[in-house]
Design an enzyme around this catalytic site. Sequence first.
Site, short mmCIF file in Angstrom:
data_model
loop_
_atom_site.label_atom_id
_atom_site.label_comp_id
_atom_site.label_asym_id
_atom_site.label_seq_id
_atom_site.Cartn_x
_atom_site.Cartn_y
_atom_site.Cartn_z
N ASP A 6 -3.39 -1.80 -9.40
CA ASP A 6 -4.24 -1.11 -7.99
C ASP A 6 -5.28 -0.83 -8.37
OD1 ASP A 6 -1.24 -0.53 -6.79
OD2 ASP A 6 -2.60 -0.23 -4.96
N GLY A 27 -1.79 -1.08 -0.36
CA GLY A 27 -2.40 -2.72 -0.98
C GLY A 27 -3.58 -2.46 -1.27
N ALA A 28 -3.84 -2.51 -2.38
CA ALA A 28 -5.51 -2.26 -2.80
C ALA A 28 -6.54 -3.47 -2.54
CB ALA A 28 -5.50 -2.74 -4.54
N ARG A 57 -7.14 7.90 -0.14
CA ARG A 57 -6.21 7.56 -1.00
C ARG A 57 -6.96 7.18 -2.99
NH1 ARG A 57 -1.72 3.20 -0.27
NH2 ARG A 57 -0.39 5.07 -1.89
N ASN A 75 -0.07 0.28 -11.32
CA ASN A 75 0.46 -0.20 -9.47
C ASN A 75 1.33 0.63 -9.81
OD1 ASN A 75 0.73 -2.93 -8.14
ND2 ASN A 75 2.10 -3.25 -9.50
N LYS A 76 2.30 0.20 -8.29
CA LYS A 76 3.07 0.80 -7.73
C LYS A 76 4.64 1.29 -8.65
CE LYS A 76 3.42 1.56 -4.12
NZ LYS A 76 3.14 3.16 -3.67
N GLN A 134 8.27 -0.98 -0.02
CA GLN A 134 6.65 -2.65 0.46
C GLN A 134 7.68 -3.65 -0.14
OE1 GLN A 134 6.31 0.52 -1.49
NE2 GLN A 134 3.88 0.69 -1.42
O1 MRU Z 1 1.06 2.07 -2.47
P1 MRU Z 1 0.85 1.26 -2.23
O2 MRU Z 1 1.65 0.23 -0.95
O3 MRU Z 1 -0.49 0.85 -1.24
O4 MRU Z 1 0.83 0.42 -3.31
C1 MRU Z 1 0.18 -1.23 -3.77
C2 MRU Z 1 0.75 -1.61 -4.70
O5 MRU Z 1 1.23 -0.93 -5.48
C3 MRU Z 1 0.22 -3.24 -5.41
O6 MRU Z 1 1.26 -3.30 -5.66
C4 MRU Z 1 -1.12 -3.42 -4.99
O7 MRU Z 1 -1.79 -3.03 -4.18
C5 MRU Z 1 -1.24 -4.49 -5.54
S1 MRU Z 1 -1.91 -5.45 -4.14
C6 MRU Z 1 -2.52 -7.30 -3.91
#
Ligand code: MRU
Length: 331
Positions: free
Chosen positions: A223, A33-34, A75, A233-234, A182
Amino acid sequence: MIDQRILPARFEYIAYDAALSVADGIRSMVVRGAPAIGVAAAYGAALEAQRLQHLPAADFATELEKGFALLAASRPTAINLFWALERMRRIWRECGAAAPSAIAGRLLIEAHEILAEDIRINRAMGAYGAALLADGARVLTHCNAGALATAGWGTALGVIRSAVEMGKKISVIADETRPFLQGARLTAWEMVQENIPLTLITDNMSGHLMAHNEVDAVVVGTDRVAANGDVANKIGTYMVAVLARRHNIPFYVACPLSTIDRSINSGADIPIEERDGAEVTGFRDCQWAAQGVTIRNPAFDVTPAELVTGLITEKGVVLQPDREKIAALFL
Ligand code: MRU
């Protein structure tokens, strides 16, 4: 850090004391999560400085520089990682010729401040975002943008938490979020803890629910947002945004200013992490895909700004975001 890889089956912490291990924790998704990645990186730098503080000044600087590099390589997509490291680096610069132990102390204070600030920002976004949700709204979200993905409260789930705190009756629809789950593992777990009603669906069900008038709004996290408002985003978020537009459903992105990368012109330039194919072919010990098949595993996608109804920031909601409106946030 809470080990997010084993939630919801087990709730365990892992202790860290060096940049190398924190970077590994970020890479292997112990923390993800960012904003949470940014906070973790800040603590990684602070811990590394503490670990090295007994070295002579020149060696301390050389070794700490390596620690920053390890963290930066963990990352690639979430800009919060680089934002937090740059902020730590600025503090280090400001310390000038101070003793390593003094620098280490100052970096730890800054990491604490980044953490506290993240919670304040989530609260502010929550208040702005909650006003956008009608009482009784059924809100679809993708991935986990909750307390686990931040220092606490959450970005997209923070908006939902704030709306509930205001007395609104909100129910959540969570995409399971292939391949890392997630949504199924983390968002569902967070909402169960909070007693906020949640319905879990697989990623290919959202179009059906939208077509049957079962979704009132979409709220997701991000992100990295480019200068023109394109949103990374994801993986799977883009699909949801296209469907939301097709069905006239507002698509909101909860986005702290630390997630906006004004050095990136458009979403096309956002680096997209490709993760191990094993995440797609199976989960943990269970392998379901045919042996030897070719795999793609981009972990993020980009939603063009034109599909975004509004960016929910700590400075307010930016409707139909574009380059000018985003630049104005930083004046
Ligand atoms: O690969 P991840 O689990 O780190 O990806 C997270 C996401 O894509 C979230 O939607 C994003 O970081 C927003 S979190 C507040």
